[in-house]
Design an enzyme around this catalytic site. Sequence first.
Site, mmCIF file in Angstrom:
data_model
loop_
_atom_site.group_PDB
_atom_site.id
_atom_site.type_symbol
_atom_site.label_atom_id
_atom_site.label_comp_id
_atom_site.label_asym_id
_atom_site.label_seq_id
_atom_site.Cartn_x
_atom_site.Cartn_y
_atom_site.Cartn_z
ATOM 1 N N GLU A 299 0.829 -1.198 0.000
ATOM 2 C CA GLU A 299 0.000 0.000 0.000
ATOM 3 C C GLU A 299 0.865 1.250 0.000
ATOM 4 O O GLU A 299 1.956 1.262 0.573
ATOM 5 C CB GLU A 299 -0.934 -0.008 1.221
ATOM 6 C CG GLU A 299 -1.970 -1.110 1.125
ATOM 7 C CD GLU A 299 -2.924 -1.193 2.317
ATOM 8 O OE1 GLU A 299 -3.993 -1.778 2.130
ATOM 9 O OE2 GLU A 299 -2.605 -0.679 3.404
ATOM 10 N N CYS B 41 3.539 8.651 0.655
ATOM 11 C CA CYS B 41 4.061 7.738 1.678
ATOM 12 C C CYS B 41 4.194 6.379 1.004
ATOM 13 O O CYS B 41 3.182 5.783 0.609
ATOM 14 C CB CYS B 41 3.089 7.685 2.852
ATOM 15 S SG CYS B 41 3.570 6.479 4.093
ATOM 16 N N CYS C 67 6.852 -6.655 6.771
ATOM 17 C CA CYS C 67 7.921 -5.921 7.461
ATOM 18 C C CYS C 67 8.861 -6.885 8.157
ATOM 19 O O CYS C 67 8.446 -7.940 8.642
ATOM 20 C CB CYS C 67 7.327 -4.947 8.483
ATOM 21 S SG CYS C 67 8.588 -3.867 9.219
ATOM 22 N N CYS D 4 7.298 -4.276 15.620
ATOM 23 C CA CYS D 4 6.670 -3.269 16.495
ATOM 24 C C CYS D 4 5.237 -3.684 16.803
ATOM 25 O O CYS D 4 4.441 -3.926 15.900
ATOM 26 C CB CYS D 4 6.676 -1.902 15.812
ATOM 27 S SG CYS D 4 8.324 -1.395 15.283
ATOM 28 N N CYS E 157 1.970 -1.694 15.405
ATOM 29 C CA CYS E 157 1.848 -1.419 13.968
ATOM 30 C C CYS E 157 1.210 -2.597 13.244
ATOM 31 O O CYS E 157 1.643 -3.740 13.402
ATOM 32 C CB CYS E 157 3.236 -1.132 13.382
ATOM 33 S SG CYS E 157 3.218 -0.880 11.603
ATOM 34 N N SER F 103 12.345 6.991 6.843
ATOM 35 C CA SER F 103 12.032 6.789 8.259
ATOM 36 C C SER F 103 12.418 5.368 8.662
ATOM 37 O O SER F 103 12.007 4.403 8.030
ATOM 38 C CB SER F 103 10.528 6.990 8.469
ATOM 39 O OG SER F 103 10.186 6.692 9.798
ATOM 40 N N CYS G 2 -0.781 6.443 9.825
ATOM 41 C CA CYS G 2 0.442 5.822 10.316
ATOM 42 C C CYS G 2 0.149 4.545 11.096
ATOM 43 O O CYS G 2 -0.675 4.551 12.006
ATOM 44 C CB CYS G 2 1.169 6.785 11.257
ATOM 45 S SG CYS G 2 2.339 7.802 10.414
#
Length: 347
Positions: free
Chosen positions: A95, A108, A115, A119, A122, A198, A340
């Site tokens: 996405e 973004c 990933c 975390c 998330c 980031s 986010c």
Amino acid sequence: METIKKKDIRALTKEQIRAFFVAQGDKAFRGNQVYEWLWQKGAHSFEAMTNLSKETRHQLDTNFVINHIKVDQMQRSSDGTIKNAVQLHDGLIVESVLIPTKTRTTACVSSQVGCSLDCRFCATSRLKRMRNLNPDEIYDQVVAIDNESRLYFDRKLSNIVFMGMGEPLMNYNNVLKAIDKITSPEGLAMSPKRIIVSTSGVPKMIKKMADDEVKFKLAVSLHSAIDEIRTSIMPFNATFPLKDLREALQYWYSKTKSRITYEYVVWDGINDTQNDANALVEFCRFAPSKVNLIEYNPIDDGEFQQASNKAIDMYVATLERSGITVTVRRSRGKDIDAACGQLANKS
């Protein structure tokens, strides 16, 4: 008869494409034309390369493919935010998000399918990491959002943040190659100063970025400057503790003289005390920095809750007293799970 396995032409350099034409008895400059179609003009097929002869296009089609992304589904939020579900050539989905404001539009973009990190707050981290994105797949997300920015907001894309799915520094080479294309006059010619990468904090790779003298900006998802708390919400912090992260950031600043941005979510009962805010100030002191306090976007299970406005105000006051720039960022695109930490292919 054995079929030729076609190569993805965008994995080749301009020189390699020129060499292909020379080997076919053609002129090298033909490679320049093809390269321009691939990157500057974003051609999806060889058929679209209208200044090449039919024979040349057929020859390209016989030997190569263009593994182009496809925007599988586009959702528009009530606040103007657009979320793209992007289908890759192998059917996997990532996405990317377009975030508009009065003066600019920001893309973004994602760097991995799923990933590498864990975390707990998330949604993306709950997806298994399937693979890294190729440079052209990252580039294509930016082109798609640039086109949407021109179509819906009548202006070209102004900024890019690598804050989508994945940990960019765990796909370092491909992210750098993509940024190289995005900033090249032969690509999108965007200024690297308008790009932010980031990271959740991979010390070795932050040092490598400094050594590679990158020109883009760095943001760090920090969320706590106390090791025990950070490890409880970001378990990989046990492997990359804060002292290592801080040392890598000191090295980054000494080499680049570039201000560090910290992304920081304040959660109720987790990191919302004066002690937490003081630790953040202490962590920031070694280099000019800016803290973005980000509104939390729940991901269904209720374990993490947005802190009170009183706690946010306390953080702002503590940081400002210490001369640290702080902004409170309200989330965009929450109604389409585009904010986010919400990217999880739920569209």
